[in-house]
Design a protein around this motif. Structure first.
Motif, PDB file in Angstrom:
ATOM      1  N   SER A   1     -61.028 -57.332 -21.488  1.00 53.02           N
ATOM      2  CA  SER A   1     -60.807 -58.762 -21.699  1.00 53.02           C
ATOM      3  C   SER A   1     -61.975 -59.440 -22.410  1.00 53.02           C
ATOM      4  CB  SER A   1     -60.567 -59.454 -20.358  1.00 53.02           C
ATOM      5  OG  SER A   1     -61.700 -59.293 -19.506  1.00 53.02           O
ATOM      6  N   LEU A   2     -63.137 -58.780 -22.467  1.00 54.49           N
ATOM      7  CA  LEU A   2     -64.350 -59.418 -22.964  1.00 54.49           C
ATOM      8  C   LEU A   2     -64.271 -59.677 -24.467  1.00 54.49           C
ATOM      9  CD1 LEU A   2     -66.949 -60.296 -21.531  1.00 54.49           C
ATOM     10  CD2 LEU A   2     -68.015 -58.184 -22.338  1.00 54.49           C
ATOM     11  N   LYS A   3     -64.503 -60.935 -24.845  1.00 48.62           N
ATOM     12  CA  LYS A   3     -64.497 -61.327 -26.249  1.00 48.62           C
ATOM     13  C   LYS A   3     -65.895 -61.636 -26.763  1.00 48.62           C
ATOM     14  CE  LYS A   3     -59.868 -63.372 -25.889  1.00 48.62           C
ATOM     15  NZ  LYS A   3     -59.066 -64.626 -25.998  1.00 48.62           N
ATOM     16  N   SER A   4     -66.777 -62.054 -25.846  1.00 47.12           N
ATOM     17  CA  SER A   4     -68.132 -62.408 -26.254  1.00 47.12           C
ATOM     18  C   SER A   4     -69.103 -61.980 -25.175  1.00 47.12           C
ATOM     19  CB  SER A   4     -68.247 -63.920 -26.503  1.00 47.12           C
ATOM     20  OG  SER A   4     -69.591 -64.279 -26.765  1.00 47.12           O
TER      21      SER A   4
ATOM     22  N   PRO B   1     -56.506 -68.702  -9.547  1.00 46.15           N
ATOM     23  CA  PRO B   1     -57.365 -68.801 -10.731  1.00 46.15           C
ATOM     24  C   PRO B   1     -58.229 -67.555 -10.901  1.00 46.15           C
ATOM     25  CG  PRO B   1     -57.488 -70.803  -9.396  1.00 46.15           C
ATOM     26  CD  PRO B   1     -56.738 -69.792  -8.595  1.00 46.15           C
ATOM     27  N   ARG B   2     -58.492 -67.203 -12.163  1.00 48.81           N
ATOM     28  CA  ARG B   2     -59.420 -66.124 -12.496  1.00 48.81           C
ATOM     29  C   ARG B   2     -60.577 -66.696 -13.308  1.00 48.81           C
ATOM     30  NH1 ARG B   2     -57.761 -60.776 -11.856  1.00 48.81           N
ATOM     31  NH2 ARG B   2     -60.025 -60.472 -12.009  1.00 48.81           N
ATOM     32  N   ILE B   3     -61.751 -66.156 -13.098  1.00 49.41           N
ATOM     33  CA  ILE B   3     -62.928 -66.589 -13.836  1.00 49.41           C
ATOM     34  C   ILE B   3     -62.938 -65.903 -15.189  1.00 49.41           C
ATOM     35  CG2 ILE B   3     -65.456 -66.602 -13.866  1.00 49.41           C
ATOM     36  CD1 ILE B   3     -65.369 -66.672 -10.803  1.00 49.41           C
ATOM     37  N   ILE B   4     -63.026 -66.688 -16.273  1.00 49.77           N
ATOM     38  CA  ILE B   4     -63.004 -66.113 -17.615  1.00 49.77           C
ATOM     39  C   ILE B   4     -64.334 -66.308 -18.339  1.00 49.77           C
ATOM     40  CG2 ILE B   4     -60.508 -66.331 -17.865  1.00 49.77           C
ATOM     41  CD1 ILE B   4     -60.969 -68.882 -19.485  1.00 49.77           C
ATOM     42  N   LEU B   5     -65.215 -67.117 -17.803  1.00 54.97           N
ATOM     43  CA  LEU B   5     -66.514 -67.328 -18.448  1.00 54.97           C
ATOM     44  C   LEU B   5     -67.589 -67.456 -17.388  1.00 54.97           C
ATOM     45  CD1 LEU B   5     -67.457 -69.771 -21.314  1.00 54.97           C
ATOM     46  CD2 LEU B   5     -68.671 -69.902 -19.151  1.00 54.97           C
ATOM     47  N   VAL B   6     -68.699 -66.763 -17.592  1.00 50.55           N
ATOM     48  CA  VAL B   6     -69.892 -66.924 -16.761  1.00 50.55           C
ATOM     49  C   VAL B   6     -71.077 -67.078 -17.698  1.00 50.55           C
ATOM     50  CG1 VAL B   6     -71.453 -65.859 -15.083  1.00 50.55           C
ATOM     51  CG2 VAL B   6     -68.975 -65.601 -14.824  1.00 50.55           C
ATOM     52  N   ASN B   7     -71.775 -68.194 -17.566  1.00 49.40           N
ATOM     53  CA  ASN B   7     -72.962 -68.468 -18.386  1.00 49.40           C
ATOM     54  C   ASN B   7     -74.170 -68.588 -17.464  1.00 49.40           C
ATOM     55  OD1 ASN B   7     -74.966 -69.339 -20.092  1.00 49.40           O
ATOM     56  ND2 ASN B   7     -73.822 -71.074 -20.926  1.00 49.40           N
ATOM     57  N   LEU B   8     -74.989 -67.532 -17.472  1.00 46.91           N
ATOM     58  CA  LEU B   8     -76.227 -67.526 -16.684  1.00 46.91           C
ATOM     59  C   LEU B   8     -77.440 -67.418 -17.604  1.00 46.91           C
ATOM     60  CD1 LEU B   8     -75.149 -65.263 -13.694  1.00 46.91           C
ATOM     61  CD2 LEU B   8     -75.841 -67.664 -13.572  1.00 46.91           C
TER      62      LEU B   8
ATOM     63  N   SER C   1     -81.559 -68.324 -16.702  1.00 47.12           N
ATOM     64  CA  SER C   1     -81.464 -68.564 -15.262  1.00 47.12           C
ATOM     65  C   SER C   1     -82.480 -67.765 -14.451  1.00 47.12           C
ATOM     66  CB  SER C   1     -80.044 -68.233 -14.774  1.00 47.12           C
ATOM     67  OG  SER C   1     -79.091 -69.072 -15.381  1.00 47.12           O
ATOM     68  N   ARG C   2     -83.484 -67.212 -15.144  1.00 45.21           N
ATOM     69  CA  ARG C   2     -84.558 -66.454 -14.483  1.00 45.21           C
ATOM     70  C   ARG C   2     -84.025 -65.237 -13.726  1.00 45.21           C
ATOM     71  NH1 ARG C   2     -88.375 -71.393 -12.071  1.00 45.21           N
ATOM     72  NH2 ARG C   2     -88.689 -72.443 -14.077  1.00 45.21           N
ATOM     73  N   LEU C   3     -83.047 -64.585 -14.305  1.00 46.49           N
ATOM     74  CA  LEU C   3     -82.508 -63.380 -13.690  1.00 46.49           C
ATOM     75  C   LEU C   3     -83.427 -62.203 -13.979  1.00 46.49           C
ATOM     76  CD1 LEU C   3     -78.724 -63.660 -14.672  1.00 46.49           C
ATOM     77  CD2 LEU C   3     -79.966 -64.841 -12.846  1.00 46.49           C
ATOM     78  N   SER C   4     -83.539 -61.317 -13.022  1.00 47.17           N
ATOM     79  CA  SER C   4     -84.320 -60.104 -13.213  1.00 47.17           C
ATOM     80  C   SER C   4     -83.598 -58.934 -12.561  1.00 47.17           C
ATOM     81  CB  SER C   4     -85.730 -60.257 -12.620  1.00 47.17           C
ATOM     82  OG  SER C   4     -85.666 -60.502 -11.230  1.00 47.17           O
TER      83      SER C   4
ATOM     84  N   MET D   1     -64.181 -58.211 -13.118  1.00 45.22           N
ATOM     85  CA  MET D   1     -63.556 -59.502 -13.374  1.00 45.22           C
ATOM     86  C   MET D   1     -62.822 -59.481 -14.711  1.00 45.22           C
ATOM     87  SD  MET D   1     -66.964 -61.591 -12.166  1.00 45.22           S
ATOM     88  CE  MET D   1     -66.249 -63.231 -12.258  1.00 45.22           C
ATOM     89  N   SER D   2     -62.026 -60.508 -14.953  1.00 47.14           N
ATOM     90  CA  SER D   2     -61.293 -60.626 -16.216  1.00 47.14           C
ATOM     91  C   SER D   2     -62.048 -61.548 -17.170  1.00 47.14           C
ATOM     92  CB  SER D   2     -59.881 -61.174 -15.954  1.00 47.14           C
ATOM     93  OG  SER D   2     -59.156 -60.305 -15.129  1.00 47.14           O
ATOM     94  N   LEU D   3     -63.331 -61.280 -17.337  1.00 41.11           N
ATOM     95  CA  LEU D   3     -64.173 -62.150 -18.145  1.00 41.11           C
ATOM     96  C   LEU D   3     -63.845 -62.047 -19.625  1.00 41.11           C
ATOM     97  CD1 LEU D   3     -67.703 -61.674 -16.511  1.00 41.11           C
ATOM     98  CD2 LEU D   3     -66.226 -63.678 -16.398  1.00 41.11           C
ATOM     99  N   GLU D   4     -63.850 -63.194 -20.294  1.00 39.60           N
ATOM    100  CA  GLU D   4     -63.735 -63.235 -21.739  1.00 39.60           C
ATOM    101  C   GLU D   4     -65.092 -63.503 -22.380  1.00 39.60           C
ATOM    102  OE1 GLU D   4     -60.766 -66.073 -22.796  1.00 39.60           O
ATOM    103  OE2 GLU D   4     -59.185 -65.102 -21.624  1.00 39.60           O
ATOM    104  N   ILE D   5     -65.936 -64.263 -21.673  1.00 41.58           N
ATOM    105  CA  ILE D   5     -67.263 -64.609 -22.199  1.00 41.58           C
ATOM    106  C   ILE D   5     -68.286 -64.396 -21.097  1.00 41.58           C
ATOM    107  CG2 ILE D   5     -68.725 -66.441 -23.144  1.00 41.58           C
ATOM    108  CD1 ILE D   5     -66.178 -67.748 -24.248  1.00 41.58           C
ATOM    109  N   LEU D   6     -69.346 -63.659 -21.409  1.00 39.75           N
ATOM    110  CA  LEU D   6     -70.444 -63.433 -20.476  1.00 39.75           C
ATOM    111  C   LEU D   6     -71.745 -63.638 -21.226  1.00 39.75           C
ATOM    112  CD1 LEU D   6     -71.615 -62.563 -17.751  1.00 39.75           C
ATOM    113  CD2 LEU D   6     -71.398 -60.177 -18.491  1.00 39.75           C
ATOM    114  N   ASP D   7     -72.536 -64.598 -20.770  1.00 36.66           N
ATOM    115  CA  ASP D   7     -73.815 -64.915 -21.415  1.00 36.66           C
ATOM    116  C   ASP D   7     -74.937 -64.722 -20.403  1.00 36.66           C
ATOM    117  OD1 ASP D   7     -75.981 -65.871 -22.809  1.00 36.66           O
ATOM    118  OD2 ASP D   7     -74.982 -67.691 -23.517  1.00 36.66           O
ATOM    119  N   LEU D   8     -75.719 -63.658 -20.612  1.00 36.22           N
ATOM    120  CA  LEU D   8     -76.865 -63.358 -19.750  1.00 36.22           C
ATOM    121  C   LEU D   8     -78.160 -63.423 -20.550  1.00 36.22           C
ATOM    122  CD1 LEU D   8     -75.390 -60.306 -17.788  1.00 36.22           C
ATOM    123  CD2 LEU D   8     -75.460 -62.688 -17.064  1.00 36.22           C
TER     124      LEU D   8
END
Length: 867
Positions: free
Chosen positions: A472-475, A426-433, A436-439, A449-456
């Motif tokens: 690969s990124l679509k969003s 499996p490959r990760i295609i979406l990460v939604n953080l 999430s209090r990232l700094s 990665m082969s991400l299609e969607i990344l939400d930071l």
């Protein structure tokens, strides 16, 4: 240098040498973890001289505890004194460093010790949880009705898929998972040649024979720290042999490396006897129906001036190995190559041949059960990238442990994966953080990665936007952060280009490839025509909506359209269609076709004019089913399930048997419907890696607790259906307070008679004996222990008998349903190694006491032999 200084220097050198020596006692490839230990950096075990370390570097979460001291007052095992429990999260994993492609023995140990003061193992409630090795189900730890001082252990032989191995505890909702110790031992490459990335094996039993002082032989006698239990067969007609001479391996055979001390001893029988049996049986800690067993026999002739000794090996009368003669002072290991025994238990017979002058001999014996490694781990690049992200941002999500994508039901929160139909990792295609209090800066690992969607979005990220292009990124959502600098040109161009406006015409979303050539495929436009633009709703549920439709030839149909949320989880849709297109029975609703559209997934069935059984049973006083009609409906439904269980290859478990899924045609012929939760099943592979599915009131409690799916889950649900047919009541009554239907029936009968439980709309127009028989059958179906429930074939036979009796016709003797007797119930104990034979010989040889036996996962007794 002064005398004092020289003395101090000498002492320091001695101390350093001692420390080096102590740590050197733990061989390379050994990892010894005392779970819950917090009182120091490490310690040396007094029994093995192995160094144990605390577990905080290997696991996240959980709480450490000490067991009740008096329960282990006589124990010298430090690992029994502490544990780590995991009250939070469904899966909690230990991550142990390993070498990719190497073989390992992994052992987990569990001493409950009433650490929480709840006496959970003794109060009669289910107390069990699961173990995963990597991303695959390994086994169940069952502490139900165990003494609090008992210690259970589990062991698996596996191949490391990467630079680490996950050992995960899975919460079944029946007691808090915990662990006392976790041990890893690297095996030599030639050992256990049947192991590979797709095949692991779980310990069943491991025995050594001959005159042995210690109940358990382990490290350092066994350099790989395998536990060998002593058979302790010292009574007549047993004879024990010993040699001081070296017993060598056969040239070029390093497959098992049985310790020399073990193969220098053996057990045989008096020459007046000709055979001995070794019987192994699955017990409480294994689901016997799921086992595929691999026996391994170790032989070495050690008797001096030996005459000919030749014997054959059988399993329940079937020959496994032809005439075999042990080699003198050379160990020869015999096992089944590429073959497993599909048994919950079996009896191995070692029988001398007619030409043999001596009876059989045995030095050691092992047995393992197959663990299929069917789930693939997430791509290593993605795993490494997510670990870096997790570490940098200190992500505290409970689910973020173990493998990110596998098994599917334990995918990390905020992560979506592409599984490629199980054909590649499996490959990760979406990460939604988001939020999430990232700094800090944006971690560059995302670009690997082969991400299609990344939400930071909605974090406190700073710095510039990375300029590395991710094709690969679509969003990409980076809003509401503290980022500076210009937007990379490739992102700006994509933003300006936008997306094509979605077209309202559903035909453009039809999938290109048909699914099954023998099954009609409907387009969305056809479905809209058939259902008159989806005007007539005849059913609704969590899956979606069912509409009434009419085909061009006037045939009435039911069209089930999946909801949006269901389509997001539609990975099971295609296999379901393939399954339904292959099953055909008069008591299964007829499947006519499907719609495979990117915006609409639908199934088309025959229309059933009388609706479902639930509606008819509780549809008011205008019409009431007679007792004979109810029996016919029950028999129809039972025959449909019997077909799924017995006639389909592989068998199919429906998983959602209920009155609402039993449809009735105009002649009240019943048909099973709604296969959305069905799963293929084989007796050798019952561990379905899904959350227990079904409907409240019908759900098998054993399946809900263990996730171990068998056809008996349908039997339980059908038992509830039978009780509804008898009583006219729902599966769960809510007035004046919630009560499960089986308990309601028991209460009614206990306070009065069976007539108080029967549907009043029958107006006592029924045969009391027939009703009593069906009640008894239903109660057997809803028994807590699945092995004690009847099969659907037995249910069909019994319902036919009840139907004949209830309608006054002469009963046909075609077989009858019988309950399992008490002796069968006694089989479901801990594992047993039993050597049995003619009854005239006393059975005095019993291996150890109860406490010792429970420590080593199963009881072992040695009894009789045969003439």
């Amino acid at each position: 240098m002064s005398t004092k200084a020289r003395w101090l220097l000498a002492f320091q050198l001695f101390l350093a040498a001692t420390i080096i020596q102590v740590h050197a006692l733990t061989p390379p490839g050994f990892t010894n973890i005392d779970c819950g230990f917090v009182d120091g950096e490490s310690y040396t075990d007094s029994t093995t001289n192995l160094t144990y370390v605390p577990d905080h570097e290997f696991v996240e979460g959980g709480t450490h505890h000490e067991v009740v001291p008096k329960l282990i007052s006589g124990s010298t095992d430090e690992q029994e004194k502490t544990l780590r429990s995991f009250p939070d999260g469904q899966r909690n994993c230990y991550t142990i460093p390993s070498t990719s492609g190497k073989k390992y023995l992994i052992r987990t140990t569990f001493t409950y010790g009433n650490y929480d003061g709840l006496r959970s193992s003794e109060n009669g409630s289910l107390f069990l949880f699961g173990l995963h090795i990597g991303v695959n189900f390994w086994t169940t730890v069952n502490l139900t009705k165990q003494d609090s001082s008992d210690t259970i252990w589990k062991e698996v032989l596996t191949v490391a898929p990467d630079e680490f191995i996950y050992v995960c505890l899975v919460n079944f909702g029946s007691g808090t998972p915990f662990i006392s110790a976790l041990e890893l031992r690297q095996l030599d490459d030639p050992m256990y040649p049947f192991l590979n990335l797709f095949v692991s094996v779980s310990y069943f039993t491991r025995m050594r024979f001959g005159a042995v002082d210690d109940f358990i032989t382990r490290y350092p006698t066994d350099l790989f720290d395998r536990f060998w239990e002593a058979a302790q067969c010292y009574s007549y007609p047993w004879l024990n042999l010993t040699t001081n001479q070296t017993v060598n391996k056969l040239p070029g055979n390093d497959n098992f490396q049985v310790p020399t001390l073990i193969v220098q001893k053996a057990s045989t029988i008096n020459s007046g006897f000709s055979w001995l049996n070794i019987s192994i049986t699955a017990g409480d800690n294994l689901n016997g129906q799921s086992l595929e067993l691999l026996p391994i026999f170790h032989f070495a002739e050690i008797e001096k001036n030996r005459p000919n000794r030749t014997f054959q090996i059988y399993s329940d009368g079937n020959e496994l190995h032809q005439a075999f003669s042990p080699s003198y002072l050379q160990v020869d290991s015999v096992y089944l190559r590429d073959r497993y025994l599909h048994e919950s238990g079996t009896t191995f017979t070692l029988c001398k041949t007619n030409s043999s002058e001596l009876p059989p001999l045995i030095n050691a014996f092992e047995a393992y059960s197959l663990v299929r490694m069917e789930n693939l781990t997430t791509d290593t690049i993605d795993v490494s990238s997510m670990k870096q992200v997790k570490t940098q941002y200190n992500v505290q999500r409970r689910s973020w442990n173990g493998d990110p994508c596998s098994p599917k039901e334990y995918t990390w929160e905020g992560v979506k994966c592409n599984y490629y139909d199980g054909k590649q990792n499996p490959r990760i295609i979406l990460v939604n953080l988001s939020a999430s209090r990232l700094s800090g800066w944006i971690n560059p690992s995302f670009r690997n990665m082969s991400l299609e969607i990344l939400d930071l979005s909605h974090n406190n990220l700073s710095g510039t936007i990375p300029y590395n292009q991710v094709n690969s990124l679509k969003s990409l959502n980076l809003s509401y952060n503290q980022l500076i600098g210009s937007v990379p040109d490739y992102l700006f161009k994509r933003y300006k280009a936008g997306k094509p406006k979605e077209h309202d015409d559903y035909d453009m979303y039809e999938e290109e490839n048909p699914l099954h050539s023998d099954t009609r495929r409907f387009t969305y436009t056809e479905l809209r025509t058939i259902t008159n633009n989806f005007q007539s709703i005849i059913g609704n549920g969590g899956f979606g909506t069912v509409y009434h439709g009419i085909l061009g030839n006037g045939e009435e149909v039911a069209v089930k359209v999946l909801r949006e949320t269901s389509r997001a989880l539609s990975k099971d849709f295609l296999p379901e269609v393939q399954t339904l297109s292959k099953v055909h029975h008069k008591n299964l609703v007829t499947f006519l076709g499907y719609c495979l559209n990117k915006k609409c997934l639908a199934l088309v069935y025959d229309f059933m004019s009388r609706g479902n059984l639930q509606e008819v049973l509780r549809g008011g006083q205008d019409y009431s089913l007679s007792w004979e009609e109810r029996l016919h409906i029950a028999l129809d439904a039972a025959q449909g399930l019997e077909y799924l269980h017995e006639s389909c290859t592989p068998a199919i478990v429906h998983r959602d048997v209920k009155t609402a899924n039993i449809l009735l045609d105009e002649n009240l012929v019943a048909m099973i419907s709604d296969f959305g939760l069905s799963r293929s099943y084989t007796p050798a592979h019952t561990h379905i890696s899904t959350i227990a599915a079904g409907t409240v009131g019908y759900l098998d409690p054993e399946y809900h607790a263990t996730f171990q799916l068998t056809v008996k889950a349908d039997v339980y649900s059908f038992g509830i259906v039978l009780l509804e047919i008898i009583t006219g009541q729902p599966s769960v009554l809510v007035d004046p307070e919630p009560v499960h239907l089986p308990n309601w029936v028991r209460q009614k009968i206990a306070r009065g008679s069976i007539h108080d439980a029967v549907d009043s709309r029958l107006m006592h127009q029924y045969d009391a004996t027939s009703v009593q028989s069906v009640i008894d059958l239903a109660m057997n179906c809803v028994g807590n222990v699945s092995i004690d429930r009847p099969s659907m074939t037995e249910i069909v036979i019994k319902l036919k008998e009840c139907l004949l009796a209830g309608t006054g016709k002469k009963q046909l003797v075609s077989g009858s349903y019988k309950q399992k007797d008490a002796m069968d119930a006694g089989i479901a104990r801990q594992f047993q190694l039993l050597i049995s034979g003619v009854p005239i010989v006393s059975n005095e040889c019993i291996s150890g006491g109860i406490t010792e036996l429970s420590y080593y996962s199963g009881s072992s007794t040695v009894e009789q032999v045969g003439a």
